[in-house]
Motif scaffolding. Structure first.
Motif, PDB file in Angstrom:
ATOM      1  N   ARG A 178      57.143  24.066 -10.636  1.00  0.00           N
ATOM      2  CA  ARG A 178      57.344  23.092  -9.551  1.00  0.00           C
ATOM      3  C   ARG A 178      56.491  23.420  -8.342  1.00  0.00           C
ATOM      4  O   ARG A 178      56.084  22.538  -7.599  1.00  0.00           O
ATOM      5  N   ARG A 179      56.266  24.704  -8.107  1.00  0.00           N
ATOM      6  CA  ARG A 179      55.556  25.112  -6.902  1.00  0.00           C
ATOM      7  C   ARG A 179      54.063  25.339  -7.148  1.00  0.00           C
ATOM      8  O   ARG A 179      53.401  25.994  -6.329  1.00  0.00           O
ATOM      9  N   THR A 180      53.539  24.823  -8.249  1.00  0.00           N
ATOM     10  CA  THR A 180      52.133  25.079  -8.581  1.00  0.00           C
ATOM     11  C   THR A 180      51.191  24.741  -7.429  1.00  0.00           C
ATOM     12  O   THR A 180      50.303  25.540  -7.084  1.00  0.00           O
ATOM     13  N   ALA A 181      51.394  23.575  -6.807  1.00  0.00           N
ATOM     14  CA  ALA A 181      50.470  23.149  -5.747  1.00  0.00           C
ATOM     15  C   ALA A 181      50.482  24.149  -4.592  1.00  0.00           C
ATOM     16  O   ALA A 181      49.415  24.566  -4.097  1.00  0.00           O
ATOM     17  N   THR A 182      51.682  24.576  -4.174  1.00  0.00           N
ATOM     18  CA  THR A 182      51.796  25.556  -3.086  1.00  0.00           C
ATOM     19  C   THR A 182      51.121  26.867  -3.447  1.00  0.00           C
ATOM     20  O   THR A 182      50.454  27.504  -2.617  1.00  0.00           O
ATOM     21  N   ILE A 183      51.321  27.276  -4.705  1.00  0.00           N
ATOM     22  CA  ILE A 183      50.735  28.551  -5.149  1.00  0.00           C
ATOM     23  C   ILE A 183      49.207  28.452  -5.136  1.00  0.00           C
ATOM     24  O   ILE A 183      48.519  29.376  -4.699  1.00  0.00           O
ATOM     25  N   LEU A 184      48.683  27.312  -5.575  1.00  0.00           N
ATOM     26  CA  LEU A 184      47.220  27.160  -5.601  1.00  0.00           C
ATOM     27  C   LEU A 184      46.654  27.108  -4.185  1.00  0.00           C
ATOM     28  O   LEU A 184      45.565  27.633  -3.931  1.00  0.00           O
ATOM     29  N   GLU A 185      47.393  26.460  -3.266  1.00  0.00           N
ATOM     30  CA  GLU A 185      46.936  26.471  -1.858  1.00  0.00           C
ATOM     31  C   GLU A 185      46.866  27.896  -1.323  1.00  0.00           C
ATOM     32  O   GLU A 185      45.902  28.283  -0.655  1.00  0.00           O
ATOM     33  N   ALA A 186      47.910  28.674  -1.610  1.00  0.00           N
ATOM     34  CA  ALA A 186      47.932  30.066  -1.142  1.00  0.00           C
ATOM     35  C   ALA A 186      46.782  30.840  -1.775  1.00  0.00           C
ATOM     36  O   ALA A 186      46.086  31.621  -1.121  1.00  0.00           O
ATOM     37  N   ASN A 187      46.568  30.596  -3.063  1.00  0.00           N
ATOM     38  CA  ASN A 187      45.490  31.296  -3.761  1.00  0.00           C
ATOM     39  C   ASN A 187      44.124  30.939  -3.173  1.00  0.00           C
ATOM     40  O   ASN A 187      43.229  31.787  -3.095  1.00  0.00           O
ATOM     41  N   ALA A 188      43.981  29.685  -2.746  1.00  0.00           N
ATOM     42  CA  ALA A 188      42.700  29.270  -2.149  1.00  0.00           C
ATOM     43  C   ALA A 188      42.416  30.084  -0.887  1.00  0.00           C
ATOM     44  O   ALA A 188      41.260  30.463  -0.616  1.00  0.00           O
ATOM     45  N   LEU A 189      43.453  30.374  -0.103  1.00  0.00           N
ATOM     46  CA  LEU A 189      43.285  31.223   1.080  1.00  0.00           C
ATOM     47  C   LEU A 189      42.777  32.607   0.685  1.00  0.00           C
ATOM     48  O   LEU A 189      41.861  33.156   1.301  1.00  0.00           O
ATOM     49  N   ASP A 190      43.387  33.170  -0.373  1.00  0.00           N
ATOM     50  CA  ASP A 190      42.953  34.495  -0.847  1.00  0.00           C
ATOM     51  C   ASP A 190      41.512  34.449  -1.337  1.00  0.00           C
ATOM     52  O   ASP A 190      40.718  35.357  -1.063  1.00  0.00           O
ATOM     53  N   MET A 191      41.168  33.384  -2.081  1.00  0.00           N
ATOM     54  CA  MET A 191      39.824  33.282  -2.644  1.00  0.00           C
ATOM     55  C   MET A 191      38.789  33.169  -1.535  1.00  0.00           C
ATOM     56  O   MET A 191      37.718  33.778  -1.600  1.00  0.00           O
ATOM     57  N   ARG A 192      39.133  32.374  -0.504  1.00  0.00           N
ATOM     58  CA  ARG A 192      38.190  32.217   0.599  1.00  0.00           C
ATOM     59  C   ARG A 192      37.958  33.561   1.287  1.00  0.00           C
ATOM     60  O   ARG A 192      36.830  33.976   1.500  1.00  0.00           O
ATOM     61  N   ALA A 193      39.046  34.256   1.601  1.00  0.00           N
ATOM     62  CA  ALA A 193      38.925  35.562   2.271  1.00  0.00           C
ATOM     63  C   ALA A 193      38.134  36.538   1.407  1.00  0.00           C
ATOM     64  O   ALA A 193      37.317  37.312   1.909  1.00  0.00           O
ATOM     65  N   ALA A 194      38.352  36.454   0.089  1.00  0.00           N
ATOM     66  CA  ALA A 194      37.662  37.378  -0.809  1.00  0.00           C
ATOM     67  C   ALA A 194      36.166  37.104  -0.831  1.00  0.00           C
ATOM     68  O   ALA A 194      35.351  38.036  -0.802  1.00  0.00           O
TER      69      ALA A 194
END
Lengths: 421, 421
Positions: B39-55
């Motif tokens: 159910r929370r896939t979209a939220t998780i992907l948004e959070a992951n995008a933040l990590d990917m950008r920082a990385a």
């Protein structure tokens, strides 16, 4: 290279020689060690006399001196203990599970020795022989670091073990006695992560804390036993009384002796006066809460420290609880995860007691004094682990081994595209 | 009290809530966790995008970025993994042995949870869900300390797990995510000996060394895999070739991939040219000793470091040995105790190989790539232990429990003179 490192390396390099011995070879070795101890009794007693003299000069006290002292009977007991270890079943090579996987591979779990075990202990010279024997039966090499007060005795015992190793064509280094007893050397030994597979400290709280603090190798602690007896509302009072007297008085100085009695309020009026009478006859001092003292006027007031204490003496802390859950909460708070006992005829209460506590040994209607390798079916024990990892409770030869995986196939691969032929 | 101590204490205090859950309750919880992740896939992907950008801004490289990256498929895989853990057999409460002793007491060995497990890991956010699920299935509470590069992803995944815990009326603290990622905080966590029962580091050599160096709590290491294939004189060459290609090329970046090939001199002339041809097709670089290079001219010279290396890449170290014993000696010297393979039709040689090596997994005529919790029959794994204590090799839910003793009697005592009634 430091001396302790080269000593330990020699032990590690010798370890495969004992790992590869078959059961009969190990048994024969242990019996010859026992004979060697017997033949060398006079030498061992001379060495022990040196330790005893030094100990008295240092002002060591009764119980400490008694632990250190050897006589002909005690040396014979040490030899007999080796003969008993020789009769144990051999854990090495034991196949504990076997399964054919969908891929067709056959997966077995097989016990192998740990490798090199370091025993760190104090006054009792018998540990030198006992620990060596159990480690060898489990296929391990052992580094023995005893206390300085027993150094002459330990050296004489180790010499007897070495004689037997030599007659079996085995390197003496598989039983290595550390003679440099400086603290910094012990610290170095405890940090040889590439050599020592397990350290087992046995002794007082100070020693165990020191080892835990400084070790980088894995440690299995053998800590104090603050053992509880909970007398449930549904207990048989006479049965509970037997467990109390046996647990508290049959050998108060050992770790599986009872230290605290918890009594359900509904059982207290009948049970506590009975208990007080039986304990008074055996000169046990009772320290209780207000409810206890109302029923047992001769009991003194228990402090919080009394509930956390391992008295190792004829002293018993007592508390009246309102419920099974209050008893469980008390044990969770003050217990040492060693051994707890419930006396009850109520199976549901027994089940709840067992499931709610995570102590190493939980007894229903049996004495805490059965919490012992021999009594519980391990034959001999190297100690009683209160570390919830690898081994928990009495540790025998099997606990000095580890399960690994042995897989048999006939060419199975994981990815079909790897197939070449 | 420090923040990390109070966080860990809350986790420990919540642990009994999960230890007492029955199998069905745990399964239902894990399935609901999987649904919550979905159910929370979209939220998780948004959070992951933040990590990917920082990385990317920090300049992280291909493989590192790939490990960090989530997409819809990967989130679905994580949820699916939770559903698979929910199907595992429940180790808690399992009675592994039962014996009536001469005294009449009945001694059972029963599995209980370890208590509080601290996972210390790096980039992969799936570990947050995988480790939590296995720990919970084994009745443990878990403290998760992931890498800073994945903090947003880990937080979003933990929130999904917490939602399910809440809907089951369970304290969120049984899955505790550490958000203070300073090194000194990790050190403090690793020294909470009264709270944390086991620390499991998963990641690169640097992380594992750091944890081993600073931990005072027990640690089970998941170290490198320098896995060997020994092609015996009596090997079936085509079978051996399959094992080589599968072991080296089916997934070179994992710890159960082959790193070194040892070939008996009598088999080398036939086997090595076959091997070179098959490996060349798959772009594997060979680094060999002189004898290898005489048979495989395109192989480069192997250094001592090559034999100790975990390449995790399409590189293979090769050596020709004069005997089985020389192969064993090579593996003892350079191996990492992970997984070793022998290809042979000679049963005596296979037996000697298995018994002489103390690696966690030893395979006879099967690919090293089966050294994996799922393949070997554990269902899922929390890692592959190269610590020869508690668990050795692939670790599943059962390895997150410990056997303790439960004793039933009807009033047995050790010393008859304790009998009162």
């Amino acid at each position: 290279m430091s001396d302790i490192r080269s000593l330990a390396l020699a032990c590690r390099d010798a370890a495969p020689a004992v790992a590869m011995l078959d059961t009969e070879a190990k048994r024969s070795l242990l019996r010859d060690m026992a004979s060697s101890l017997g033949r060398r009794t006079a030498t061992i007693l001379e060495a022990n006399a040196l330790d005893m003299r030094a100990a008295s000069e240092k002002g060591l006290q009764g119980a400490m001196l008694d632990r250190l002292k050897l006589d002909e009977g005690r040396v014979a007991d040490i030899a007999q203990a080796l003969r008993e270890v020789a009769e144990l079943s051999d854990p090495v090579g034991m196949v504990t599970r076997r399964e054919v996987r969908p891929s067709g591979i056959v997966v077995e779990r097989v016990r192998i020795p740990l490798g090199v075990v370091a025993m760190i202990y104090e006054a009792r010279p018998n540990v030198t022989a006992d620990a060596a024997a159990l480690c060898l039966m489990a296929g391990n090499a052992v580094i023995l670091r005893g206390g300085s007060e027993a150094i002459h005795s330990n050296r004489a015992i180790a010499a007897a073990l070495h004689e037997a190793l030599e007659s079996h064509g085995l390197p003496q280094a598989v039983v290595t006695l550390v003679e440099d007893l400086r603290r910094e050397t012990m610290v170095e030994l405890l940090q040889l992560t590439d050599i020592v597979d397990l350290a087992i400290p046995r002794g007082g709280e100070g020693l165990i804390r020191f080892v835990t603090e400084h070790a980088r190798v894995p440690v299995i602690k053998h800590y104090k036993g603050v053992c509880h007896l909970y007398v449930d509302r549904a207990a048989d009072p006479l049965l509970a009384l037997d467990l109390l007297v046996d647990g508290k008085t049959s050998r108060p100085g050992v770790c599986n002796a009872l230290e605290t009695l918890l009594v359900h309020r509904d059982a207290a009026a009948e049970f506590l006066p009975l208990a007080a009478a039986a304990l008074k006859k055996r000169r046990v001092e009772m320290r209780g809460d207000d409810a206890t003292r109302a029923l047992v006027p001769c009991a003194s007031q228990a402090s919080d420290d009394d509930y956390a204490a391992e008295f190792l003496d004829l002293i018993l802390a007592v508390r009246v609880v309102d419920s099974l859950d209050e008893a469980i909460a008390h044990i969770r708070r003050y217990g040492s995860d060693h051994t707890e006992v419930i006396a009850t005829r109520d199976e549901a209460a027994a089940r709840r007691f067992v499931q709610s506590l995570r102590s190493a040994v939980v007894m229903v209607n049996a004495s805490s004094r059965f919490s012992d390798g021999g009594q519980i079916g391990l034959g001999a024990e190297i100690g009683i682990s209160t570390t919830r990892l690898h081994a928990y409770g009495p540790m025998g030869a099997e606990s000095l081994t580890i399960e690994r995986f042995v897989v048999h196939g006939d060419g199975q691969i994981r990815h079909p595209e790897s197939h070449v032929g």
